[in-house]
Design an enzyme around this catalytic site. Structure first.
Site, PDB file in Angstrom:
ATOM      1  N   GLU A   5       0.383   5.204   0.697  1.00  0.00           N
ATOM      2  CA  GLU A   5      -0.524   6.250   1.176  1.00  0.00           C
ATOM      3  C   GLU A   5      -0.055   7.624   0.724  1.00  0.00           C
ATOM      4  O   GLU A   5       1.029   7.778   0.159  1.00  0.00           O
ATOM      5  CB  GLU A   5      -0.628   6.161   2.707  1.00  0.00           C
ATOM      6  CG  GLU A   5      -1.196   4.816   3.137  1.00  0.00           C
ATOM      7  CD  GLU A   5      -1.513   4.713   4.614  1.00  0.00           C
ATOM      8  OE1 GLU A   5      -1.038   5.550   5.411  1.00  0.00           O
ATOM      9  OE2 GLU A   5      -2.257   3.760   4.967  1.00  0.00           O
TER      10      GLU A   5
ATOM     11  N   GLU B 224      -3.002  -4.431  -3.349  1.00  0.00           N
ATOM     12  CA  GLU B 224      -3.510  -5.324  -4.397  1.00  0.00           C
ATOM     13  C   GLU B 224      -3.513  -4.631  -5.762  1.00  0.00           C
ATOM     14  O   GLU B 224      -3.153  -5.226  -6.778  1.00  0.00           O
ATOM     15  CB  GLU B 224      -4.934  -5.775  -4.070  1.00  0.00           C
ATOM     16  CG  GLU B 224      -5.055  -6.626  -2.817  1.00  0.00           C
ATOM     17  CD  GLU B 224      -5.319  -5.805  -1.555  1.00  0.00           C
ATOM     18  OE1 GLU B 224      -4.806  -4.666  -1.439  1.00  0.00           O
ATOM     19  OE2 GLU B 224      -6.035  -6.312  -0.685  1.00  0.00           O
TER      20      GLU B 224
ATOM     21  N   ASN C 110       0.844  -1.200   0.000  1.00  0.00           N
ATOM     22  CA  ASN C 110       0.000   0.000   0.000  1.00  0.00           C
ATOM     23  C   ASN C 110       0.879   1.249   0.000  1.00  0.00           C
ATOM     24  O   ASN C 110       1.941   1.291   0.624  1.00  0.00           O
ATOM     25  CB  ASN C 110      -1.001  -0.001   1.156  1.00  0.00           C
ATOM     26  CG  ASN C 110      -0.389  -0.237   2.521  1.00  0.00           C
ATOM     27  OD1 ASN C 110       0.618  -0.918   2.653  1.00  0.00           O
ATOM     28  ND2 ASN C 110      -1.007   0.315   3.545  1.00  0.00           N
TER      29      ASN C 110
ATOM     30  N   CYS D 249     -10.661  -2.983  -4.973  1.00  0.00           N
ATOM     31  CA  CYS D 249      -9.676  -3.945  -5.466  1.00  0.00           C
ATOM     32  C   CYS D 249     -10.352  -5.210  -5.991  1.00  0.00           C
ATOM     33  O   CYS D 249      -9.895  -5.799  -6.971  1.00  0.00           O
ATOM     34  CB  CYS D 249      -8.674  -4.297  -4.368  1.00  0.00           C
ATOM     35  SG  CYS D 249      -7.555  -2.938  -3.989  1.00  0.00           S
TER      36      CYS D 249
ATOM     37  N   CYS E 226     -10.284  -4.893  -0.530  1.00  0.00           N
ATOM     38  CA  CYS E 226     -11.421  -3.973  -0.389  1.00  0.00           C
ATOM     39  C   CYS E 226     -12.295  -4.058  -1.647  1.00  0.00           C
ATOM     40  O   CYS E 226     -11.908  -4.679  -2.654  1.00  0.00           O
ATOM     41  CB  CYS E 226     -10.927  -2.549  -0.184  1.00  0.00           C
ATOM     42  SG  CYS E 226     -10.322  -1.769  -1.696  1.00  0.00           S
TER      43      CYS E 226
ATOM     44  N   CYS F 108      -4.160   0.756  -2.632  1.00  0.00           N
ATOM     45  CA  CYS F 108      -3.989  -0.511  -1.916  1.00  0.00           C
ATOM     46  C   CYS F 108      -2.898  -1.366  -2.556  1.00  0.00           C
ATOM     47  O   CYS F 108      -2.637  -1.273  -3.765  1.00  0.00           O
ATOM     48  CB  CYS F 108      -5.283  -1.317  -1.944  1.00  0.00           C
ATOM     49  SG  CYS F 108      -6.656  -0.560  -1.079  1.00  0.00           S
TER      50      CYS F 108
END
Ligand code: THU
Length: 136
Positions: free
Chosen positions: A44, A55, A42, A89, A86, A53
């Site tokens: 940010e 993924e 991830n 994703c 999530c 993310c």
């Protein structure tokens, strides 16, 4: 590539997580049908909504290298409950391989499902009228 090796690569990718805001580190390893593996963590951002993310970092890296068929993704976190991708994703992954295995790994164990179980009715290319002749 064994499931164990894929998990090991996701664990290694987690070390690169850039998560100064949430403190939550995620690593992902995406296994392609041709045997290649792409990893992600991830990433940010101070403008929070720009966060990406692990993924999708792995997925977009794979697609950028020409991969479009995937058999499994391992997602590693430090969460007590294994973390599945999530919603965003799930949709992004389902675009390519709705039948891939999703392996969620936490300190307490491993849980495996098929992506279709996580996103049973994905929005798909077939829904986009007239798109099939373009951009394939
Ligand atoms: N995150 C992921 O990388 N993958 C998931 O499946 C869930 C959430 C990240 C985004 C953000 O950096 C942090 O976890 C907390 O939401």
């Amino acid at each position: 590539m064994s499931e164990y090796e894929l998990i090991a690569l996701a664990l290694e990718a987690k070390r690169n997580a850039y998560s100064p805001y949430s403190g939550f580190q995620v690593g992902a390893a995406l296994l392609c049908a041709d045997g290649r593996v792409f990893t992600g963590c991830n990433v940010e951002n101070s403008s929070y909504s720009l966060t990406t993310c692990a993924e999708r970092v792995a997925l977009f890296s794979a697609v950028a290298q020409g991969a479009r068929k995937f058999s499994a993704i391992a997602v590693v976190t430090d969460s007590e409950q294994p973390v599945f991708p999530c919603g965003a994703c799930r949709q992004a992954l389902a675009e390519f391989s709705p039948n891939m295995k999703v392996i969620a790994v936490g300190p307490k164990g491993v849980q495996t499902v098929v992506l279709e179980q996580l996103l049973p009715y994905p929005f798909a290319r077939a829904h986009v009228v007239g798109s099939c002749e373009h951009g394939i």
